[in-house]
Write a protein that holds these residues in place. Structure first.
Motif, short mmCIF file in Angstrom:
data_model
loop_
_atom_site.label_atom_id
_atom_site.label_comp_id
_atom_site.label_asym_id
_atom_site.label_seq_id
_atom_site.Cartn_x
_atom_site.Cartn_y
_atom_site.Cartn_z
N THR A 194 31.02 84.46 7.25
CA THR A 194 31.52 83.15 7.64
C THR A 194 31.31 82.15 6.52
N SER A 195 32.03 82.31 5.45
CA SER A 195 31.82 81.41 4.32
C SER A 195 32.59 80.11 4.46
N ARG A 196 33.59 80.06 5.28
CA ARG A 196 34.41 78.86 5.41
C ARG A 196 34.38 78.30 6.83
N ILE A 197 33.21 78.20 7.43
CA ILE A 197 33.15 77.60 8.76
C ILE A 197 33.21 76.08 8.61
N PRO A 198 33.86 75.38 9.53
CA PRO A 198 33.96 73.93 9.40
C PRO A 198 32.62 73.25 9.69
N PHE A 199 32.39 72.14 9.03
CA PHE A 199 31.18 71.36 9.30
C PHE A 199 31.59 69.97 9.76
N SER A 200 30.65 69.27 10.32
CA SER A 200 30.94 67.97 10.89
C SER A 200 31.19 66.94 9.79
N ILE A 201 32.31 66.26 9.87
CA ILE A 201 32.63 65.23 8.89
C ILE A 201 31.71 64.02 9.07
N ARG A 202 31.20 63.82 10.28
CA ARG A 202 30.25 62.72 10.52
C ARG A 202 28.97 62.93 9.72
N PHE B 250 28.72 64.49 6.92
CA PHE B 250 29.08 64.23 5.53
C PHE B 250 29.12 62.73 5.26
N LEU B 251 29.73 61.96 6.15
CA LEU B 251 29.82 60.51 5.96
C LEU B 251 28.45 59.85 6.00
N ILE B 252 27.58 60.29 6.88
CA ILE B 252 26.24 59.72 6.95
C ILE B 252 25.45 60.08 5.69
N ILE C 113 26.77 60.50 2.70
CA ILE C 113 27.32 59.65 1.65
C ILE C 113 26.78 58.22 1.78
N ILE C 114 26.70 57.71 3.00
CA ILE C 114 26.15 56.37 3.20
C ILE C 114 24.69 56.32 2.79
N PHE C 115 23.94 57.37 3.11
CA PHE C 115 22.54 57.43 2.68
C PHE C 115 22.44 57.39 1.16
N LEU C 116 23.31 58.13 0.47
CA LEU C 116 23.28 58.12 -0.99
C LEU C 116 23.62 56.74 -1.55
N ILE C 117 24.57 56.07 -0.93
CA ILE C 117 24.93 54.72 -1.39
C ILE C 117 23.76 53.78 -1.26
N PHE C 118 23.06 53.80 -0.13
CA PHE C 118 21.92 52.90 0.04
C PHE C 118 20.72 53.34 -0.80
N ASP C 119 20.62 54.60 -1.11
CA ASP C 119 19.57 55.06 -2.00
C ASP C 119 19.83 54.56 -3.42
N ILE C 120 21.06 54.58 -3.85
CA ILE C 120 21.41 54.06 -5.17
C ILE C 120 21.24 52.54 -5.19
N GLU C 121 21.48 51.90 -4.06
CA GLU C 121 21.27 50.45 -3.98
C GLU C 121 19.82 50.10 -4.27
N ILE C 122 18.91 50.86 -3.75
CA ILE C 122 17.49 50.59 -4.01
C ILE C 122 17.17 50.78 -5.48
N SER C 123 17.74 51.80 -6.09
CA SER C 123 17.46 52.01 -7.51
C SER C 123 18.10 50.92 -8.38
N ILE C 124 19.13 50.26 -7.89
CA ILE C 124 19.71 49.14 -8.62
C ILE C 124 18.89 47.86 -8.41
N THR D 112 30.91 54.59 12.07
CA THR D 112 30.58 55.77 11.26
C THR D 112 29.13 56.14 11.43
N LEU D 113 28.28 55.16 11.73
CA LEU D 113 26.86 55.42 11.87
C LEU D 113 26.49 55.95 13.25
N SER D 114 27.43 56.06 14.14
CA SER D 114 27.15 56.51 15.50
C SER D 114 27.04 58.04 15.54
N TRP D 115 25.97 58.55 16.14
CA TRP D 115 25.81 60.00 16.26
C TRP D 115 26.59 60.55 17.44
N ILE D 116 26.88 59.69 18.38
CA ILE D 116 27.58 60.14 19.59
C ILE D 116 29.08 60.08 19.32
N THR D 117 29.78 61.15 19.60
CA THR D 117 31.22 61.19 19.33
C THR D 117 32.03 60.65 20.47
#
Length: 117
Positions: free
Chosen positions: A48-56, A58-60, A62-73, A112-117
């Protein structure tokens, strides 16, 4: 010139001999094949190398990385606070934090930050 060519040839021959010798004497076997295969969160990558993953998720991430970079700035802003006048320091820091807060507000409104779909 001939000395450089001779040194290059000698280094190439020694490197080739060492690579050949190490591959012949290595203890790798076909039994270690499972050990060297990739392991990814408990999924078998062969079946099962190509099973789908939750896009939510992925978005969370990416948002975490953005705010992590914000702290380093923002960290150098505290270091240079003594060399700038307070008005420009507050203007730069406030503008940056305002833009990041607007981005956070947009993510909140877009749910986007909501865990509940």
């Amino acid at each position: 010139m001939y000395i450089l060519i001779l040194a290059f040839l000698i280094a190439s021959v020694i490197s080739a001999l060492l690579l050949t010798l190490s591959s012949l004497l290595s203890k790798k076997s076909f039994l270690d094949q499972e050990k060297s295969s990739p392991f990814e969160c408990g999924f078998d990558p062969k079946n099962t190398s190509r099973i789908p993953f939750s896009i939510r998720f992925f978005l969370i991430a990416i948002i975490f990385l953005i705010f992590d970079i914000e702290i380093s700035i923002l960290l150098p802003l505290g270091i240079i606070s003594g060399s700038l006048d307070p008005v420009s320091w507050l203007l730069v820091g406030g503008t940056f934090l305002g833009l990041v807060t607007l981005g956070l507000y947009y993510e909140w409104v877009d749910q986007t930050l909501s865990w509940i779909t």
